[in-house]
Scaffold this motif. Structure first.
Motif, short mmCIF file in Angstrom:
data_model
loop_
_atom_site.label_atom_id
_atom_site.label_comp_id
_atom_site.label_asym_id
_atom_site.label_seq_id
_atom_site.Cartn_x
_atom_site.Cartn_y
_atom_site.Cartn_z
N TYR A 1 -3.46 3.51 0.45
CA TYR A 1 -4.08 3.07 -0.96
C TYR A 1 -3.31 1.55 -1.19
N TRP A 2 -4.29 0.90 -1.42
CA TRP A 2 -3.97 -0.28 -2.67
C TRP A 2 -5.18 0.01 -3.83
N VAL B 1 1.09 5.42 1.20
CA VAL B 1 0.44 6.01 2.63
C VAL B 1 0.75 7.63 2.22
N HIS C 1 -7.26 13.97 -3.09
CA HIS C 1 -7.50 13.01 -2.81
C HIS C 1 -9.54 12.11 -2.71
N SER D 1 0.80 -1.37 -0.25
CA SER D 1 -0.51 0.04 -0.09
C SER D 1 0.38 1.06 0.04
N VAL E 1 -3.16 8.48 5.32
CA VAL E 1 -4.39 7.68 5.01
C VAL E 1 -3.73 6.43 4.05
N ILE F 1 -1.45 11.07 -3.93
CA ILE F 1 -2.10 10.09 -4.38
C ILE F 1 -1.89 9.59 -5.99
N ASP G 1 -9.82 4.61 6.33
CA ASP G 1 -10.18 6.26 6.53
C ASP G 1 -9.87 5.55 7.54
N SER H 1 -8.79 3.06 -0.58
CA SER H 1 -8.39 3.27 1.16
C SER H 1 -8.89 3.06 2.10
N GLN I 1 -13.73 3.66 -2.16
CA GLN I 1 -13.14 2.76 -3.51
C GLN I 1 -13.49 3.87 -4.68
#
Length: 214
Positions: free
Chosen positions: A95-96, A89, A179, A87, A93, A156, A124, A122, A132
């Motif tokens: 993210y994948w 960050v 974001h 992921s 936060v 991101i 929270d 992501s 998503q």
């Protein structure tokens, strides 16, 4: 064993055993995805466990402030997480990259290749919920290209690069607007030929210099 490590202070902390799953998980029977982030000076670790025998994934969160794991029973993971990708960050936060189900919403291309819906997922850390967002050009030629998440100017970003040699040898970098507030993307960079071959983009530095495995 799961541990948190601060490379600046060289301190580390071994976390207690998670709540979900046995200590030794069979990779053929279960998929585990993890991420970490910060919320009001509380570093958290999120762990997503998907057993092949179950439809829904299970979620637990470790809080450094409370010093324990807690299962989030009402957490809904809206898509499958790409297991082997780490992921990213951004501002606390994680993210994948995520994918839609193979069935019943499977899409096949002209050569019968499988085209799954793709997302950026992501978590929270404050509200402890997943979110998503569709990847850029979700219904176009993005199926031809591999993707990697990264950070571009503190936002991101997602990098597109060719999955196979016969596709155009290019890299595109898209940045998420606010974001994901408006679920939009801006294409900020496109690097095309004269690459003789192109493998995987590794990242982008603050001064705009990138590195590519060619």
């Amino acid at each position: 064993m799961i541990l948190l490590w601060n490379p600046a202070t060289k301190e580390h902390k071994v976390l207690p055993s998670p709540c979900i799953g046995p200590p030794f998980l069979n990779p053929l029977l279960v998929r585990v995805s993890m991420g970490f982030g910060l919320h009001f000076n509380d570093y958290k670790v999120v762990r997503v466990v998907k057993f092949r025998s179950q439809v829904a994934a299970k979620v637990e969160v470790y809080s450094t402030r409370k010093g324990c794991w807690r299962v989030i029973n009402d957490a809904i993971v809206p898509c499958d997480i790409e297991q082997r990708k780490c992921s990213v960050v951004v501002k606390g936060v994680p993210y994948w990259l995520g994918f839609g189900p193979f069935w019943p919403d499977t899409i096949f291309g002209p050569e019968r290749e499988v085209r799954r819906d793709e997302f950026v997922l992501s978590f929270d850390m404050g509200n402890e919920v997943f979110r998503q967002v569709d990847v850029p050009d979700a219904k176009g030629s993005h199926f031809k290209y591999s993707k990697k998440l990264g950070v571009y100017n503190e936002s991101i970003a997602i990098m597109y690069y060719p999955s196979y040699e016969q596709f155009d040898r290019l890299i595109e970098i898209w940045v998420m607007k606010d974001h994901g507030v408006d679920e939009g993307w801006d294409k900020v960079l496109r690097i095309g030929r004269p690459f003789s071959s192109l493998w995987t983009p590794l990242g982008c530095w603050e001064n705009g210099i990138g590195h590519i495995a060619e």
